[in-house]
Design an enzyme around this catalytic site. Sequence first.
Site, PDB file in Angstrom:
ATOM      1  CB  SER A  13      29.948  85.064  71.580  1.00 36.92           C
ATOM      2  OG  SER A  13      30.316  84.068  71.439  1.00 36.92           O
ATOM      3  NE  ARG A  16      38.873  82.013  67.741  1.00 42.55           N
ATOM      4  CZ  ARG A  16      38.829  81.439  68.360  1.00 42.55           C
ATOM      5  NH1 ARG A  16      39.738  81.154  68.990  1.00 42.55           N
ATOM      6  NH2 ARG A  16      38.718  80.082  68.110  1.00 42.55           N
ATOM      7  CB  ALA A  80      26.820  77.959  57.744  1.00 44.80           C
ATOM      8  CG  HIS A 237      30.347  75.581  57.122  1.00 43.89           C
ATOM      9  ND1 HIS A 237      30.255  75.903  58.456  1.00 43.89           N
ATOM     10  CD2 HIS A 237      28.961  75.083  56.254  1.00 43.89           C
ATOM     11  CE1 HIS A 237      29.338  75.201  58.886  1.00 43.89           C
ATOM     12  NE2 HIS A 237      28.701  74.587  57.448  1.00 43.89           N
ATOM     13  CG  ASP A 238      31.623  78.003  61.790  1.00 49.80           C
ATOM     14  OD1 ASP A 238      31.053  77.025  61.417  1.00 49.80           O
ATOM     15  OD2 ASP A 238      31.350  78.621  62.805  1.00 49.80           O
ATOM     16  CB  THR A 239      30.873  73.354  60.582  1.00 49.71           C
ATOM     17  OG1 THR A 239      30.455  73.639  61.360  1.00 49.71           O
ATOM     18  CG2 THR A 239      31.337  70.810  61.591  1.00 49.71           C
ATOM     19  CG  ASN A 296      23.160  71.777  62.168  1.00 51.35           C
ATOM     20  OD1 ASN A 296      23.982  71.402  61.442  1.00 51.35           O
ATOM     21  ND2 ASN A 296      23.369  73.517  61.967  1.00 51.35           N
TER      22      ASN A 296
END
Length: 472
Positions: A13, A16, A80, A237-239, A296
Amino acid sequence: MPKYSIAVDIGASSGRLILGYIEDSLLKLAEIHRFENKIVEKGDSFCWEVDKLFQEIKNGLKKCKEMDIKPDSIGIDTWAVDFLLLDENDQPLTEAVSYRDPRTDGLMEEVFKLFSKERLYLETGIQFQKFNTIYQLYSIKKNNPEILEKAKSFLMIPDYFNYLLTGKKANEYTNATSTQLVNAFTKKWDQQLLDELDINKEMFEEIKTPKTVLGHLREELASELGFDLQVILPATHDTGSAVIAVPEENESIYISSGTWSLMGTENYFPICVTKALDYNFTNEGGIDYQYRFLKNIMGLWMIQEVKRNYNDEYSFGKLVDLAREANDFKAIVNVNDDRFLKPENMIQEIMNFCIETSQPVPSTPGEVAKCVYESLAASYQETVTEIEEIFEKKFEKINVIGGGCQNEMLNQLIADVTNKEVFAGPVEATAIGNIAAQLMALGEINDIKEARLIIKESFEVKKYLPARHVIS
């Protein structure tokens, strides 16, 4: 002089640019630029607006120039599984289709006819989600084979942005593992799997690990921005980046809480046993070739959609307050049901589930929100039980990181239902982990152990005890 790193963190969403640097042995952060991200309909598909996102990355870097900040490096992380295919002229062959697009409906089962579910899990260690890259590629092969025939390069979303920055192509390890096409043991593209799926192996790039210095900006881009800097691969991968920022690593389960809840623990080898398959756990790549053994869970996407369905009349904070007031309401939905992935109306879908399962039906915003939060907590409790069963031991703590850790009601619910200590923070876990990887590559931080010590000292972490205060 300290080294300055820019984390580009793009979620479902928003995105930054966060500046990070070490000062007085602490990690300092400063937000440079924030922008919106959303899925849009293009033709018959739900897509990401990657051109706009890249422009926002450049806008953020231009703000650095205006603020007289000279960053030494930049690293990009996103969600991802999604990707772009480039032709021989390095132009995208399609839009950047989102994993929430229905093009993969029913295709997972078709792939199992070519390559058994058990064998696929044994070799890749990756959980079965209908939107995994393998099924997206299979959809293209089945419905638009001419696109795959023209494809010369496969780049995941952050790989594509890195290419636009540097002109260099690479597939980063942590994100590549989410495709369900990387062998869990060799840590390379699974050539046999690609052969059996008849997918062109030549379009995949060399897999590079976090902390790799990819290169400097293209000359024309450096000229446009007015400065040059190095592009360093974080865990894209943000995680993967968020988990780097978990300060309570010993005997701890983590929840990376955002649009998705990613719940699991770190491990030094993949766990591809039958029980992990049955419970649908994944073994995604982490920094220093650690494995993120996790599951997940649908996550705060549900409350984001509830807020949207109420025409944004209520803030997230207000929804928490209303949920607290709905003391007597009790209903639990299965947050991992595919019906909640992208429903036309989340509130109606929650009500329908309650009707179908003969439960009380939420009728107020507070009851809907309470249902979501308690359902998430119930799913977390189930996942804790599964993790402890697989590892054959009890874990002492749960560390909630990311934006969702600011939800005090949910944190307390987690402590109550799991009967464990819950540590909430840091909030900016993904950006922190991204910056930490860059600073390790720049020599400002020695290793992951030192990074976590610095992170623990630098950011607030709140502690929640079970309401019963019974911890055995």
